[in-house]
Each structure stands twice: as structure tokens, then as C-alpha cells.
Design a protein around this motif. Structure first.
Motif, mmCIF file in Angstrom:
data_model
loop_
_atom_site.group_PDB
_atom_site.id
_atom_site.type_symbol
_atom_site.label_atom_id
_atom_site.label_comp_id
_atom_site.label_asym_id
_atom_site.label_seq_id
_atom_site.Cartn_x
_atom_site.Cartn_y
_atom_site.Cartn_z
ATOM 1 N N GLY A 129 0.788 -1.234 0.000
ATOM 2 C CA GLY A 129 0.000 0.000 0.000
ATOM 3 C C GLY A 129 0.812 1.271 0.000
ATOM 4 O O GLY A 129 0.261 2.348 0.199
ATOM 5 N N GLY B 141 -9.957 9.601 2.054
ATOM 6 C CA GLY B 141 -9.432 8.274 1.699
ATOM 7 C C GLY B 141 -10.535 7.240 1.589
ATOM 8 O O GLY B 141 -11.674 7.457 2.018
ATOM 9 N N THR B 142 -10.152 6.111 0.987
ATOM 10 C CA THR B 142 -11.126 5.042 0.774
ATOM 11 C C THR B 142 -11.689 4.522 2.091
ATOM 12 O O THR B 142 -12.873 4.201 2.189
ATOM 13 C CB THR B 142 -10.451 3.875 0.017
ATOM 14 N N ALA B 143 -10.817 4.423 3.097
ATOM 15 C CA ALA B 143 -11.274 3.880 4.377
ATOM 16 C C ALA B 143 -12.468 4.692 4.880
ATOM 17 O O ALA B 143 -13.493 4.147 5.290
ATOM 18 C CB ALA B 143 -10.142 3.889 5.395
ATOM 19 N N TRP C 93 -9.213 -7.294 2.350
ATOM 20 C CA TRP C 93 -8.619 -6.227 3.174
ATOM 21 C C TRP C 93 -9.305 -6.218 4.533
ATOM 22 O O TRP C 93 -10.532 -6.101 4.601
ATOM 23 C CB TRP C 93 -8.814 -4.903 2.453
ATOM 24 N N THR D 292 -12.844 -5.885 -4.752
ATOM 25 C CA THR D 292 -11.727 -5.244 -5.432
ATOM 26 C C THR D 292 -11.616 -5.902 -6.817
ATOM 27 O O THR D 292 -10.745 -6.738 -7.048
ATOM 28 C CB THR D 292 -10.425 -5.441 -4.628
ATOM 29 N N PHE E 279 -7.509 -7.764 -3.561
ATOM 30 C CA PHE E 279 -6.596 -7.712 -2.430
ATOM 31 C C PHE E 279 -6.944 -8.840 -1.476
ATOM 32 O O PHE E 279 -8.078 -8.920 -1.019
ATOM 33 C CB PHE E 279 -6.706 -6.373 -1.687
ATOM 34 N N ASP F 299 -13.971 -1.187 -4.769
ATOM 35 C CA ASP F 299 -12.768 -0.582 -4.190
ATOM 36 C C ASP F 299 -11.663 -0.677 -5.237
ATOM 37 O O ASP F 299 -11.070 -1.723 -5.440
ATOM 38 C CB ASP F 299 -12.400 -1.334 -2.901
ATOM 39 N N TYR G 10 -8.566 0.334 -5.524
ATOM 40 C CA TYR G 10 -7.508 0.946 -4.717
ATOM 41 C C TYR G 10 -6.190 1.172 -5.431
ATOM 42 O O TYR G 10 -5.479 2.096 -5.103
ATOM 43 C CB TYR G 10 -7.288 0.137 -3.442
ATOM 44 N N SER H 292 -8.820 6.605 -4.325
ATOM 45 C CA SER H 292 -8.111 7.612 -3.529
ATOM 46 C C SER H 292 -6.779 7.959 -4.170
ATOM 47 O O SER H 292 -6.330 7.299 -5.109
ATOM 48 C CB SER H 292 -7.881 7.117 -2.093
ATOM 49 N N SER I 187 -4.106 7.692 -2.506
ATOM 50 C CA SER I 187 -3.108 7.055 -1.635
ATOM 51 C C SER I 187 -2.030 6.325 -2.418
ATOM 52 O O SER I 187 -0.875 6.304 -2.019
ATOM 53 C CB SER I 187 -3.796 6.077 -0.683
ATOM 54 N N LYS I 188 -2.392 5.689 -3.530
ATOM 55 C CA LYS I 188 -1.398 4.918 -4.275
ATOM 56 C C LYS I 188 -0.788 5.734 -5.413
ATOM 57 O O LYS I 188 0.277 5.409 -5.904
ATOM 58 C CB LYS I 188 -2.036 3.650 -4.876
ATOM 59 N N ARG J 285 -4.488 11.860 2.499
ATOM 60 C CA ARG J 285 -5.846 11.524 2.942
ATOM 61 C C ARG J 285 -6.895 12.200 2.036
ATOM 62 O O ARG J 285 -7.757 12.954 2.495
ATOM 63 C CB ARG J 285 -6.109 11.875 4.426
#
Ligand SMILES: Cc1ncc(COP(=O)(O)O)c(C=O)c1O
Length: 478
Positions: free
Chosen positions: A101, A166-168, A213, A253, A258, A286, A288, A315, A317-318, A325
Motif C-alpha cells: 500500500g 481516503g477510501t477507508a 482487506w 476489489t 486484495f 474498491d 484501490y 483515492s 493514496s497509491k 488523505r
């Protein structure tokens, strides 16, 4: 151990499950606590042993308990409290960072970002500094809608887009919106789906991937919904099982499962959407790390095929950095207002300056250029890691190399991947095992997940040599 349980009239198994779940949630049963054998507890309670065994099995499936051969049934390590435990921190002295991640953070476009923040600060009108639309800054929603349409085939109307932290957080907002609709969350007012009287209804069921995940299970549960783990094979999640399980939603996903790295097979994609349309269910996609695909063109988003049934979650993030965030949801129209309301109630929305800066970076092509550069870098890092694995762990089955920022290394049957990951961390190698980082309910081979986004090419060789030495000293057959 005396659990001090008393069961009243009514279905014994669900009472027992409820009592145990509540004790774990409230922290009265601490992680690692061993529960009485089912025979013993059945005797204490005066119920059939099968009733206790079934209640234990259900709570294992939900992640509150774990069953360990030889050790009995224990309270799960991450089960305390309704909210997921924080992600394990990196060990104090990290020689090699192989956590999943993480993209190459050294490549973050600092200069362009600084310029974009400066420009946003200069150009944003005063009114933009007020409380804003909880869906997010309109120019960012427009820029993302264009980008996602072009690169992922997402049908994105900026009006249906919600910027998230973020995705979370995005997933959490969706679960809370669904729960509130169904009357499963105290809403502080009349809940549209609630009947307001009578027996408590069973929570909505949400299919999650197994393995998957861990955040997905924790997040569904934190919103008061019931996660239903569904097996994953080399063609992705078992969609027929999702349809059979009576779920109101499913989170998958599809482009890069994942942690197995597979792709949801075309006939399963079709079956999943048929199920969602027929049942009025919600599929949460997702997406991701789908920007990184090394073997073929990127696999288009499911959402493009059924925008009225699919929530698309992504997101930065990657692609840029998890520390920003910033994420986004593209929602079916019927969920937009509910999700926006959840975001408003939670924290009023995301910071405007960062949103405005990202909008500028998207519009000026900086993000596209950055992605082209990081794709090349990550591909090179992946190749260095694969080559080092071939030298130091020849014959070890490797999975999921075709996409993303990590791969899986299967360990010999009987190996304890959790213990080996801990031994690796003690040796300065930051990484995670499938059985500690993922929801795993059905039996799954022991495996380590090796992220290469943060591992420079020159570090691949010494990192894998060090890992191989840990595995040789700690694994029964490595
Ligand atoms: C399956 C999966 N989805 C989403 C994310 C990204 O989460 P976020 O966007 O909240 O950083 C991760 C991060 O590791 C992940 O593994």
C-alpha cells in the motif's frame, strides 16, 4: 473461566452470539482471551454443545473470535472495540520497507504541489474558505469526474461525487448511510427504513472478500452492519455465494483483488451486476490501485457498466501519497444525499486548500505526468524484487505480480506466516502476512505480502536475502 452469561427465553444461539459479541465489543473480553471449550460452556449454560459450537463459528466468521488448532477459541486480536485497530506501525528500526500500500513517496511532486497550494491560496475567493458543500470542492469534483471517466471508464457526474478522507473513510460513509436507511443506526430522528417499534431487526448483511482487506470487515462491523465473508478463488469473489447470502451490499476489489492479485472474471462481473440490479443491492467497487497494471491495458471499472448499482471508491493514496488523505466516491444518485449527510455530520468535509491544489494538479496534467513516471519506477522495482526472489527463494510460488504495488509469496504448507512476519520485522524487514493483514476465514495457504512501491531497486537484493535467511531459520520447510 466464568463468563457470567445468563440466557433468557428465545433462540439460544442468537442470544449467546449477542452476549459474546457485546462483551468483546465492550472490551470485557480482551483480545487473546481463551473461551471455555464448547462442551464446558454448554454444560454451564444447560444448552446443547452444538448451540455453543455454532455461536463460536459465527463469531469466528465475523472476526470477533479466532479458532486455533490446539489452542481452542480465542478473542481475536483486533476485535476490541467497534472501530478497527490502528494499522500496525512500522518497526522501530526498518532496514527494508516491504509493507503493502505504499507508492514511492520519494517521487511525490513536491515542487508542483507547493506551487498548487500557493496558487490555490492566491486565487480562492473568500467564500471558498467558508463551510463548504460536504460533497467537496466543486472544481475538484469536476476534475476528478473527467479524470475517472477518461482513465477508468467511470460514468461520473460531478454532482454524484463525494470527496473523502481516503477510501477507508469513504467506505465508512457508505456503510453508515446504508445502516441509517435501514434503521440500524441511531439517527437522532426518524429513520426512513425504521418501523420504530417491535423487535430489533437483524443488521443488513454486507458481503466482503475472503481473503480480503481487513479494513473491509472492521469497517462494515463498525457501522453496525454484518460482514459476510465470501470465498475468493483465481476468478475473483464467488458471486453466486454473494447472491445466496441474502446481502444488501457487497464490497469487492474487482480490478486487482486484495490480496490475491486476481481479476474478477467477466462472467462474474456480469452476474454480480445482475444480482445487484435484481435485488436493488449496492456493489462497492474498491479500485484501490488499478492505476498500476503491467501486463495489459487497465481493466475498466465495473461502475461504468451499472452506475445506478455501483459505488466507485478510489483515492490518491497509491498515486500520490496516503498521507494526503484524499479519496472519492462516485455514487448512485439515490445515495448521494445520504452519504453527504453522513460526511457533514462526521466532520463537515475535507480541507479546501488541499482539494483546490489537487484540482489544479489534475487540470494541469501534473497528475498524469506523475503517474507515467511512477508507473515506470514501480515496474522497475517490481522486476528487481521478482528477480531477487528467484535468486534467494527459488521455487516459492509468487502471485499478483501483474498489477498493483505488492506481490504475494506463498510459504510451505504448515508454515506460520504470522510468526514469520514478526520474525522478519524483528530483523528490520517491515512486511505483513496474509493471516494478520487480511480477513481470512476459509483456509488459505500461509503467505507473505511484499510491497515494492517503497523498496528502491538497489534494496531488493539485500532485502530478499535477509528475508530468505529469516524464513530458513524460522520455517519448517523453507
Ligand atoms: C484494499 C485496499 N483498499 C483501499 C486502500 C486505500 O485506503 P485509503 O484510500 O484509505 O488510503 C488500501 C490501502 O492499503 C487497500 O489495501
Amino acid at each position: 473461566m466464568d463468563l457470567q452469561l445468563t440466557l433468557g427465553p428465545g433462540p439460544l444461539r442468537s442470544q449467546l452470539e449477542h452476549e459474546l459479541r457485546e462483551r468483546v465489543r465492550a472490551g470485557r473480553l480482551r483480545p487473546g482471551t481463551r473461551l471455555p471449550a464448547s462442551r464446558v460452556l454448554a454444560q454451564d449454560l444447560g444448552v446443547a454443545r452444538g448451540t455453543v459450537a455454532e455461536a463460536y463459528a459465527q463469531l469466528v466468521a465475523e472476526g470477533y473470535l479466532v479458532a486455533r488448532r490446539g489452542a481452542g477459541t480465542l478473542v481475536a486480536g483486533t476485535a476490541g472495540g467497534a472501530v478497527a485497530a490502528p494499522a500496525p506501525a512500522a518497526p522501530a528500526r526498518v532496514r527494508f520497507d516491504l509493507r503493502t500500500g505504499r507508492p514511492d513517496l520519494g517521487a511525490f511532486p513536491r515542487g508542483a504541489y507547493r506551487a498548487a497550494i500557493g496558487q490555490a491560496l492566491r486565487e480562492l475567493p473568500d467564500a471558498a474558505l467558508d463551510y463548504g458543500d460536504p460533497r467537496g470542492h466543486a472544481p475538484l469534483r469536476a476534475a476528478l469526474a473527467a479524470q475517472l471517466g477518461r482513465t477508468r471508464g467511470v460514468v461520473a457526474d460531478p454532482e454524484h461525487l463525494v470527496i473523502t478522507a481516503g477510501t477507508a473513510q469513504g467506505l465508512q460513509l457508505v456503510w453508515r448511510a446504508l445502516a441509517r436507511r435501514a434503521g440500524d443506526v441511531a439517527s437522532g430522528g426518524a429513520s426512513p427504513g425504521g418501523d420504530g417499534a417491535g423487535a430489533p431487526r437483524a443488521p443488513l448483511r454486507v458481503a466482503i472478500e475472503d481473503p480480503g482487506w481487513s479494513e473491509q470487515r472492521a469497517g462494515v462491523r463498525a457501522a453496525g452492519l454484518e460482514p459476510v465473508p465470501v470465498a475468493v478463488d483465481d476468478r475473483g469473489a464467488d458471486v453466486a455465494a454473494i447472491a445466496r447470502a441474502g446481502c444488501a451490499a457487497a464490497v469487492l476489489t474487482p480490478a486487482h483483488q486484495f490480496p490475491t492479485g486476481g481479476v474478477l472474471a467477466p462472467e462474474r462481473r456480469a452476474a454480480l451486476l445482475d444480482w445487484a440490479r435484481a435485488r436493488g443491492a449496492v456493489v462497492v467497487e474498491d479500485d484501490y490501485d488499478a492505476e498500476y497494471r503491467y501486463d495489459r491495458d487497465p481493466i475498466g471499472a465495473l461502475q461504468g457498466l451499472a452506475p445506478a448499482s455501483v459505488v466507485y471508491a478510489g483515492s490518491a493514496s497509491k498515486t500520490l501519497a496516503p498521507g494526503l488523505r484524499i479519496g472519492w466516491l462516485v455514487l448512485p444518485e439515490r445515495l448521494v444525499a445520504d452519504v453527504a449527510r453522513e460526511r457533514w455530520a462526521l466532520d463537515r468535509g475535507s480541507p479546501v486548500l488541499e482539494q483546490a491544489a489537487l484540482a489544479l494538479l489534475l487540470a494541469s496534467g501534473v497528475v498524469d505526468r506523475h503517474l507515467r513516471r511512477t508507473r515506470r519506477r514501480h515496474r522497475a522495482r517490481r522486476e528487481a524484487l521478482v528477480a531477487a526472489l528467484a535468486r534467494h527463494l527459488p521455487g516459492a510460488p509468487i502471485s499478483g505480480v501483474a498489477a498493483g504495488l505488492y506481490l504475494g509469496v506463498e510459504l510451505p504448507a504448515g508454515a506460520d506466516d504470522v510468526a514469520l512476519a514478526a520474525a522478519a520485522r524483528a530483523a528490520g524487514i517491515a512486511l505483513h502476512a496474509v493471516h494478520e493483514d487480511c480477513t481470512v476465514v476459509a483456509p488459505h495457504p500461509p503467505a507473505l505480502l511484499l510491497g515494492y512501491g517503497a523498496l528502491p531497486e538497489s534494496a531488493a537484493e539485500p532485502a530478499v536475502a535477509a528475508l530468505a535467511s529469516v524464513l530458513r531459520s524460522g520455517s519448517p520447510a523453507a
